[in-house]
Design an enzyme around this catalytic site. Structure first.
Site, PDB file in Angstrom:
ATOM      1  N   ASP A 187      -1.368   0.065  -4.724  1.00 23.51           N
ATOM      2  CA  ASP A 187      -2.641   0.706  -5.090  1.00 23.51           C
ATOM      3  C   ASP A 187      -2.430   2.149  -5.533  1.00 23.51           C
ATOM      4  O   ASP A 187      -3.199   2.697  -6.305  1.00 23.51           O
ATOM      5  CB  ASP A 187      -3.647   0.610  -3.940  1.00 23.51           C
ATOM      6  N   HIS A 219       2.302   8.695   4.818  1.00 27.55           N
ATOM      7  CA  HIS A 219       1.380   9.745   5.291  1.00 27.55           C
ATOM      8  C   HIS A 219       2.043  10.533   6.435  1.00 27.55           C
ATOM      9  O   HIS A 219       1.849  11.735   6.557  1.00 27.55           O
ATOM     10  CB  HIS A 219       0.073   9.134   5.818  1.00 27.55           C
ATOM     11  N   ASP A 221       2.182   2.732   3.309  1.00 28.42           N
ATOM     12  CA  ASP A 221       1.299   3.897   3.130  1.00 28.42           C
ATOM     13  C   ASP A 221       1.244   4.767   4.384  1.00 28.42           C
ATOM     14  O   ASP A 221       1.409   5.990   4.309  1.00 28.42           O
ATOM     15  CB  ASP A 221      -0.092   3.373   2.767  1.00 28.42           C
ATOM     16  N   ASP A 240       0.857  -1.192   0.000  1.00 26.64           N
ATOM     17  CA  ASP A 240       0.000   0.000   0.000  1.00 26.64           C
ATOM     18  C   ASP A 240       0.897   1.248   0.000  1.00 26.64           C
ATOM     19  O   ASP A 240       1.776   1.382   0.848  1.00 26.64           O
ATOM     20  CB  ASP A 240      -0.922   0.003   1.221  1.00 26.64           C
ATOM     21  N   HIS A 299      -1.990  11.075  -0.997  1.00 29.64           N
ATOM     22  CA  HIS A 299      -1.426  10.222  -2.044  1.00 29.64           C
ATOM     23  C   HIS A 299      -1.048  11.088  -3.238  1.00 29.64           C
ATOM     24  O   HIS A 299      -1.470  12.238  -3.323  1.00 29.64           O
ATOM     25  CB  HIS A 299      -2.462   9.183  -2.502  1.00 29.64           C
ATOM     26  N   GLU A 359      -1.057  -7.992   2.003  1.00 33.65           N
ATOM     27  CA  GLU A 359      -0.803  -6.553   1.908  1.00 33.65           C
ATOM     28  C   GLU A 359       0.216  -6.086   2.947  1.00 33.65           C
ATOM     29  O   GLU A 359       0.047  -6.327   4.146  1.00 33.65           O
ATOM     30  CB  GLU A 359      -2.090  -5.740   2.086  1.00 33.65           C
ATOM     31  N   THR A 419      -8.131  -1.970   1.426  1.00 35.51           N
ATOM     32  CA  THR A 419      -7.545  -2.882   0.428  1.00 35.51           C
ATOM     33  C   THR A 419      -8.044  -4.322   0.600  1.00 35.51           C
ATOM     34  O   THR A 419      -8.601  -4.890  -0.342  1.00 35.51           O
ATOM     35  CB  THR A 419      -5.998  -2.831   0.449  1.00 35.51           C
ATOM     36  N   SER A 458      -7.277   4.038  -1.331  1.00 30.07           N
ATOM     37  CA  SER A 458      -7.111   2.575  -1.377  1.00 30.07           C
ATOM     38  C   SER A 458      -8.421   1.858  -1.683  1.00 30.07           C
ATOM     39  O   SER A 458      -8.401   0.747  -2.213  1.00 30.07           O
ATOM     40  CB  SER A 458      -6.564   2.061  -0.043  1.00 30.07           C
TER      41      SER A 458
HETATM   42 ZN   LIG Z   1      -3.075   6.122   2.146  1.00 29.17          ZN
END
Ligand SMILES: [Zn+2]
Length: 352
Positions: free
Chosen positions: A287, A249, A245, A33, A316, A240, A127, A74
């Protein structure tokens, strides 16, 4: 006696080669991710310039845009590659017209596959949910858990236990899922011989690796593949690396590098199996990219290599992301194409 043995061996070899093309394929999808090209580059450099991804020969790029936004979340991208349709950000398993769509995991179940999902987020996160749930809002975790409870996924591992056992409607989904063995730790997961196991690793979201998350994704993957192998059916497994991710962030390079390294180890575990098995298609992708990350310095050393870099956004980015594939039909996954094509390509393969 020896002659007889040779004859038996000879015919069993012919038998194997004759049925090889017919045997349904195992499919393993690995999703990092937020793992765009900058995360792969940075993760590889910081891993002393090594990554399992360098061993893949079939490589492509996928476009990730959502129905209403060039920058996807996602839920929309998960829906695109699990179900083959574009949708709005935040929506899972339902297209922009409100129509529900079957996922590739559900299609595989219908044709006799065993299934598994392993994640380092909540099991109800966007996801993984894209493979089994149909909800207008990804935030509706209790409804997503409710839908999971009737989906007959053989092995599922992730956080978010509270959405099953501490619900507003006072239901305890563990009690309702009578045919499942719910385990509390990796030892119990390893020991259980059940063909349906739920392993809810944490009440909430699992912590980060720097905070000490256990068990490791590669260990869980190894055990789950062992379990799927004993089912004597073809299998479909989704894995995953969820927190690459989250780290981006947070603009936390050390955190994303740790998560990338664990995910990379997991890819190696899968590839070690696939190379031996010879009947498993492996697809590794993301993703979307997270953070608009760029590498601006660092050093490759024998050990303790490091990177420096900067992020453009706390959200993102809309960049294309790489896709890597290995095994039978892997050549279908090179090129540049839309993320919905991943579903379509897999659907064609399993229909054969
Ligand atoms: Zn994210």
């Amino acid at each position: 006696m020896r002659k007889l043995l040779i004859i038996i061996l000879f015919f069993s070899c012919i038998g194997n080669s004759g049925t090889q093309g017919i045997k349904p394929l195992n499919i393993i999808i690995l999703i990092g991710d937020g793992m765009g090209l900058p995360q792969i580059t940075g993760g590889t450099y910081a891993n002393n310039n090594e990554s399992e991804l360098e061993n893949f020969k079939n490589i492509g790029l996928i476009k990730t845009f959502a129905k209403d936004d060039l920058v996807t979340d996602s839920a929309a991208s998960g829906t695109a590659f699990a179900c083959g349709v574009k949708t709005y950000n935040g929506t899972i398993g339902i297209d922009y017209k409100g129509k529900e769509h079957i996922s590739i995991l559900e299609i595989c179940q219908k044709i006799g596959y065993s299934t598994g999902i392993i994640v380092t987020s909540e099991i109800t996160h966007a996801t993984p949910a894209s493979y089994y749930a149909k909800v207008q809002s990804r935030d509706n975790h209790e409804e997503i858990a409710n839908q999971l409870s009737s989906k007959n996924i053989n092995f599922f591992v992730g956080g978010g236990k509270k959405y099953f056992v501490d619900r507003k409607d006072k239901r305890n989904l563990f009690n309702e899922m009578q045919d499942y063995d719910f385990v509390n730790n990796i030892k119990e997961y390893n020991k259980s011989k059940s063909s349906k196991i739920g392993f809810l690793t944490y009440d909430d979201a699992p912590p980060s690796l720097p905070e000490g998350r256990i068990p490791s994704l590669d260990k869980l993957t190894k055990l789950t593949i062992e379990k799927l192998k004993t089912e004597s059916k073809p299998f479909f497994l989704v894995i995953e690396g969820s927190q690459i991710d989250w780290a981006c962030h947070d603009h936390d390079i050390d955190y994303f590098v740790e998560e990338f390294k664990e995910f990379d180890k997991t890819i190696k575990t899968v590839m070690d199996f696939a190379k031996k098995d010879k009947n498993t298609l492996v697809v590794v992708t993301a993703d979307h990219e997270t953070g608009g990350f760029h590498i601006l310095g660092g050093r490759i050393l024998k050990e303790n290599s490091y990177i420096k870099g900067d992020f453009l956004t706390t959200g993102h980015s809309g960049d294309m992301v790489p896709i890597f594939s290995y095994g039978p039909h892997s050549e279908n996954f090179s090129g540049i194409y839309d993320n919905t094509e991943i579903f379509k390509k897999l659907n064609e393969i399993v229909k054969k």
